[in-house]
Design a protein around this motif. Structure first.
Motif, PDB file in Angstrom:
ATOM      1  N   ARG A 166       0.824  -1.207   0.000  1.00  0.00           N
ATOM      2  CA  ARG A 166       0.000   0.000   0.000  1.00  0.00           C
ATOM      3  C   ARG A 166       0.862   1.263   0.000  1.00  0.00           C
ATOM      4  O   ARG A 166       1.967   1.268   0.532  1.00  0.00           O
ATOM      5  N   LYS A 167       0.324   2.328  -0.618  1.00  0.00           N
ATOM      6  CA  LYS A 167       1.030   3.601  -0.671  1.00  0.00           C
ATOM      7  C   LYS A 167       0.267   4.644   0.147  1.00  0.00           C
ATOM      8  O   LYS A 167      -0.961   4.747   0.051  1.00  0.00           O
ATOM      9  N   PHE A 168       1.013   5.406   0.934  1.00  0.00           N
ATOM     10  CA  PHE A 168       0.442   6.469   1.748  1.00  0.00           C
ATOM     11  C   PHE A 168       1.182   7.760   1.445  1.00  0.00           C
ATOM     12  O   PHE A 168       2.340   7.747   1.028  1.00  0.00           O
ATOM     13  N   GLY A 169       0.500   8.867   1.667  1.00  0.00           N
ATOM     14  CA  GLY A 169       1.121  10.164   1.470  1.00  0.00           C
ATOM     15  C   GLY A 169       0.926  11.044   2.679  1.00  0.00           C
ATOM     16  O   GLY A 169       0.018  10.826   3.493  1.00  0.00           O
ATOM     17  N   ALA A 170       1.778  12.046   2.796  1.00  0.00           N
ATOM     18  CA  ALA A 170       1.661  12.990   3.906  1.00  0.00           C
ATOM     19  C   ALA A 170       2.214  14.340   3.491  1.00  0.00           C
ATOM     20  O   ALA A 170       3.208  14.413   2.772  1.00  0.00           O
ATOM     21  N   THR A 171       1.546  15.375   3.946  1.00  0.00           N
ATOM     22  CA  THR A 171       2.036  16.742   3.795  1.00  0.00           C
ATOM     23  C   THR A 171       2.142  17.328   5.186  1.00  0.00           C
ATOM     24  O   THR A 171       1.171  17.321   5.945  1.00  0.00           O
ATOM     25  N   VAL A 172       3.309  17.809   5.534  1.00  0.00           N
ATOM     26  CA  VAL A 172       3.529  18.460   6.824  1.00  0.00           C
ATOM     27  C   VAL A 172       3.652  19.953   6.545  1.00  0.00           C
ATOM     28  O   VAL A 172       4.526  20.381   5.801  1.00  0.00           O
ATOM     29  N   GLY A 173       2.757  20.738   7.148  1.00  0.00           N
ATOM     30  CA  GLY A 173       2.659  22.143   6.794  1.00  0.00           C
ATOM     31  C   GLY A 173       1.765  22.291   5.588  1.00  0.00           C
ATOM     32  O   GLY A 173       2.138  22.899   4.594  1.00  0.00           O
ATOM     33  N   ALA A 174       0.551  21.674   5.658  1.00  0.00           N
ATOM     34  CA  ALA A 174      -0.312  21.576   4.486  1.00  0.00           C
ATOM     35  C   ALA A 174      -0.891  22.913   4.045  1.00  0.00           C
ATOM     36  O   ALA A 174      -1.298  23.064   2.914  1.00  0.00           O
ATOM     37  N   LEU A 175      -0.952  23.886   4.939  1.00  0.00           N
ATOM     38  CA  LEU A 175      -1.447  25.212   4.586  1.00  0.00           C
ATOM     39  C   LEU A 175      -0.288  26.192   4.682  1.00  0.00           C
ATOM     40  O   LEU A 175       0.471  26.175   5.654  1.00  0.00           O
ATOM     41  N   ALA A 176      -0.157  27.036   3.688  1.00  0.00           N
ATOM     42  CA  ALA A 176       0.959  27.988   3.662  1.00  0.00           C
ATOM     43  C   ALA A 176       0.968  28.817   4.940  1.00  0.00           C
ATOM     44  O   ALA A 176      -0.047  29.364   5.357  1.00  0.00           O
ATOM     45  N   GLY A 177       2.129  28.902   5.564  1.00  0.00           N
ATOM     46  CA  GLY A 177       2.257  29.686   6.781  1.00  0.00           C
ATOM     47  C   GLY A 177       1.644  29.027   7.994  1.00  0.00           C
ATOM     48  O   GLY A 177       1.511  29.657   9.045  1.00  0.00           O
TER      49      GLY A 177
END
Length: 203
Positions: A166-177
């Motif tokens: 399985r593949k997972f994704g993540a964004t840390v700091g998903a909203l600018a600022g």
């Protein structure tokens, strides 16, 4: 109550019986709002598509105090919202509503829980922790296969592969600022959640 530490999560799901397609997490310090006020703000997400009826959803709130070292109070609010994985105008509207609501909440807080953009190693650990929290996957079974950093937007992107494929994704700091926001998701159809074991009548 007004908590010293607040964690707000919005999970986009097919149903309450499946793991989410994606989850947006926001951690804040000293949020100047009562828990009930936060729930009222989150309700705007259910009306994002501007239809006669809101999206289906549930909200669970947990509050408490801890005396482990320094004394403090905390709140955890988790919202699940039905969402069409096919996307389209509705998906864009829901995402925009989450960003708007989270922006309002952050404006009522004195600080975010990180205070500054984490290093790449810290961001990977944060991402793994959120994936474990929302998808019940063991962090030592997740391997980073891609990463990217957008320093100007204060955002780091990661793709993980689980040992089962399985593949997972993540964004840390998903909203600018807003480095206190994290977004995680799974690639493909989410799996059903395990059915709880029935209680033993002999106990």
């Amino acid at each position: 109550m007004r908590a010293q530490e607040s964690r707000i999560s919005v999970a986009l799901v097919d149903s309450m019986f499946h793991y989410p397609h994606e989850v947006w997490d926001l951690g804040l310090d000293s949020l100047d709002m009562f828990t009930e006020e936060v729930i009222d703000e989150l309700d705007a997400i259910r009306w994002a598509e501007e239809k006669e009826r809101p999206l289906h959803g549930t909200v669970v709130a947990r509050t408490g105090k801890h005396n482990w070292g320094a004394e403090g109070s905390f709140s955890e609010i988790i919202m699940q919202v039905s969402w069409n994985a096919i996307g389209g105008v509705g998906a864009v509207a829901v995402t925009a509503a989450i960003k708007t609501v989270y922006g309002k909440l952050k404006s009522r807080a004195h600080a975010d829980v990180w205070h500054s953009m984490p290093s790449q190693d810290q961001a990977i650990e944060i991402a793994r922790s959120r994936l474990h929290q929302h998808y019940d996957v063991a962090v030592d079974r997740l391997t980073v296969v891609h990463s990217a950093v957008d320093a100007e937007a204060q955002r780091q992107e990661f793709e993980f592969r689980h040992e089962d494929g399985r593949k997972f994704g993540a964004t840390v700091g998903a909203l600018a600022g807003m480095p206190s926001c994290t977004r995680v998701w799974v690639d493909g159809d989410p799996l059903p959640r395990p059915v709880p074991e029935p209680p033993d009548p002999g106990n």
